[in-house]
Scaffold this active site. Sequence first.
Site, short mmCIF file in Angstrom:
data_model
loop_
_atom_site.label_atom_id
_atom_site.label_comp_id
_atom_site.label_asym_id
_atom_site.label_seq_id
_atom_site.Cartn_x
_atom_site.Cartn_y
_atom_site.Cartn_z
N SER A 176 1.30 -1.54 -0.36
CA SER A 176 -0.21 0.28 -0.05
C SER A 176 1.04 1.41 0.27
CB SER A 176 -0.65 0.16 0.68
OG SER A 176 -0.49 0.33 2.20
N LYS A 177 0.38 2.37 -0.38
CA LYS A 177 1.18 3.92 -0.45
C LYS A 177 1.95 4.37 1.10
CE LYS A 177 -1.25 7.35 0.80
NZ LYS A 177 -0.50 8.17 1.35
N ARG A 178 0.95 2.83 1.81
CA ARG A 178 1.38 3.88 3.64
C ARG A 178 3.54 2.89 3.65
NH1 ARG A 178 -3.25 2.24 5.81
NH2 ARG A 178 -3.69 3.69 4.29
N GLY B 219 5.24 2.57 1.20
CA GLY B 219 5.73 2.93 0.60
C GLY B 219 6.18 4.50 1.86
N GLU C 90 -1.93 16.07 -0.55
CA GLU C 90 -0.73 15.12 0.25
C GLU C 90 -0.09 15.16 -1.36
OE1 GLU C 90 0.02 10.86 1.73
OE2 GLU C 90 -2.45 11.43 0.56
#
Length: 510
Positions: free
Chosen positions: A265-267, A269, A288
Site C-alpha cells: 500500500s501507499k503507507r 512506501g 498530499e
Amino acid sequence: MDRRVRVRFAPSPTGALHIGGVRTALYNYLFAKKHGGDFLIRIEDTDQNRYVPGAEEYIIEALKWVGIIADEGIGFGDGPHAPYRQSERKPIYLQYVTQLLDAGFAYYAFDTAEELDAMRERLKASNVDSKYDAITRMAMKNSLTLPEDEVKRRLDAGEPYVVRIKLPKKEDVKFHDEIRGWVNINTAQMDDKVLFKSDGMPTYHLANVVDDYLMNISHVIRGEEWLPSAPLHVLLYRYLGWEEVMPKFAHLPLLLKPEGNGKLSKRDGDRLGFPVFPLEWKDPATGEVCSGYRESGYLPEAVMNLLAFLGWNPGTTQEIFSREELVQAFTLDRVSKSGAKFDQNKAKWFNQQYVRHTPDNVLAESLKKDVLAHNLNFSDEYITKVCGLIKEKISFIKELWEIAVYFFVEPTTYDEAVIAKRWNDKSSLVLEDLIQLVRSNEAFDATLFEASYIEALSKNEVSNKDFLQLLRVCLSGVAGGPPIFEMAALLGKEVTIARLQYALSNINKP
Ligand code: GLU
C-alpha cells in the site's frame, strides 16, 4: 478457431495508479504484442462518486512514461470501438439490462438505504452472512415480491430503483483461469449484485461485461482482487447469450509488502521510503504529495523490467530484458499464483543496471546541468569521460554530481578515518617522490602514473596496501571511487600534481 488477441486495461479514475495497476497494464501489453494482437485502454468511470479530477490524465501519462503504448482507447487515439470512456457509453447499456430483465435474469429493487441496513443488522444478529441473495431478496422490496402493478406504479412515478442480477439459489459456477486453473464458486456464496441504477448508469459489473463483449476482448487479464467477481461475470455472459465468445480470464497475483504480510500500500512506501506510484501524485482533495518512480530518478526501462518480474519470471537466470525481449519471453503460464513481494533493493538494482548501460554522453547531459549550475566550465568531452568512469558507482543518474564533485572542485577536506589509519612518517616522503616523478615525465597517463607511484613506494619501502587509499584521499578527498590511476589520468598531470601538493601541506596529520 484461433481468435485475434484483444486485451484491455480498464482503470477507474479514482486516484493515482498504483504500480500494481501499471503491472496489470504491462502484462496486458506484453501479451498483446507477443500474439500480434491489440491492446486498448478503457476508462471505467461509471461510479461518478469516486471520480477524482486529474486521475485519468495521470494514468495515461504514467503508461506512456513506462513505455506501455496502447493501440486504441483513451489517451492513444480512438479506434473502431469509440467511445472508450464508459460514462460516454451510457446509452449503450440500457438495451442489455432490459434484455436481462425481460428474460428473468434480473429484477428491480426499491429498497432504501435504511431498509438495506436494517436487513444487514437483522442477518448479522442471527449470525448469517448479510447478503442480498436468493433467500433474503424474498423479504425485500423488489419486483419479485411486490405486485406487478405496484412495480409499474413505482417505475412510472420515477421512484429510484436498482436492477439486480437474479442469482440461482445454489449452483456451481465453474470457469478456467489461465493462471489459477479451474475455479469453482457456488452462487450460495454470492449476492445479487446491482447491475444498473435508475439514473441510467450501469455499475462496473454490467458495463465491464458488455464492453468486453462489444470490444471483442479475447482475454481479461486483471488483478486478483477481481477474482471473486469473475463468477458473476461468467453468469452475465451466459444470461446475455455470449458464453461462446466469453473472454479467457487471467487473474494476476497480488503485489505484497516487502515483509510479505498483506497487500502493498501507499503507507508501505511512506514507511520504507520508496515510491508506490509511477509518477508523483498530488491528491487534489488533501494536497498530499506521493512520490513517484519518475521523480525519484528511476529510468522508465528499468521500471518496465522490474515490474515484469513482480509476479512473472522467464524460467532462466536472465534478469535484464529489453521491451522486445519481454514481449518475446512473456507467457501467462509463467505468471505465479502466489503474491509477489516487493523488494526495494531489487528495484534499485534494476535501475543501477540500466544506468550502467546508459551511454556516457547521455549521462553527461544530466551531469553537465549540475556543473553549469555550480558556475563551472568543463568541456563536454571531460564531463562524458567522468560519467564513463563513475557510472558503476551510482544507482540513480541524479547521484552523478554528488559522487563526481571532486572531478570539478578541488578537495579541501580529507576522509579523516583513512588519514588516521594510514598516515605515517613515510607518507610525506612517498608523496614528495611521487610529485617529483610525475613532474619529471613529459607524458602522463594511467600507466605512467601507476609506474611512478610504484617507484615512489619502493624507494620508501612502503607497500601498496598501506598507501593506495591514502593516495585516493589525497586526490579526491574521499575513500571510494573509480580506478585510481584512470581517475588521475582524467584529472590530468597539472591537476594531479597540484592536488598532491595541496594534500601534502593541508592534510591534518595525526
Ligand atoms: N475498473 C476496474 C479497476 O479499476 C477494472 C477491472 C477489470 O479489469 O475488469 O480495476
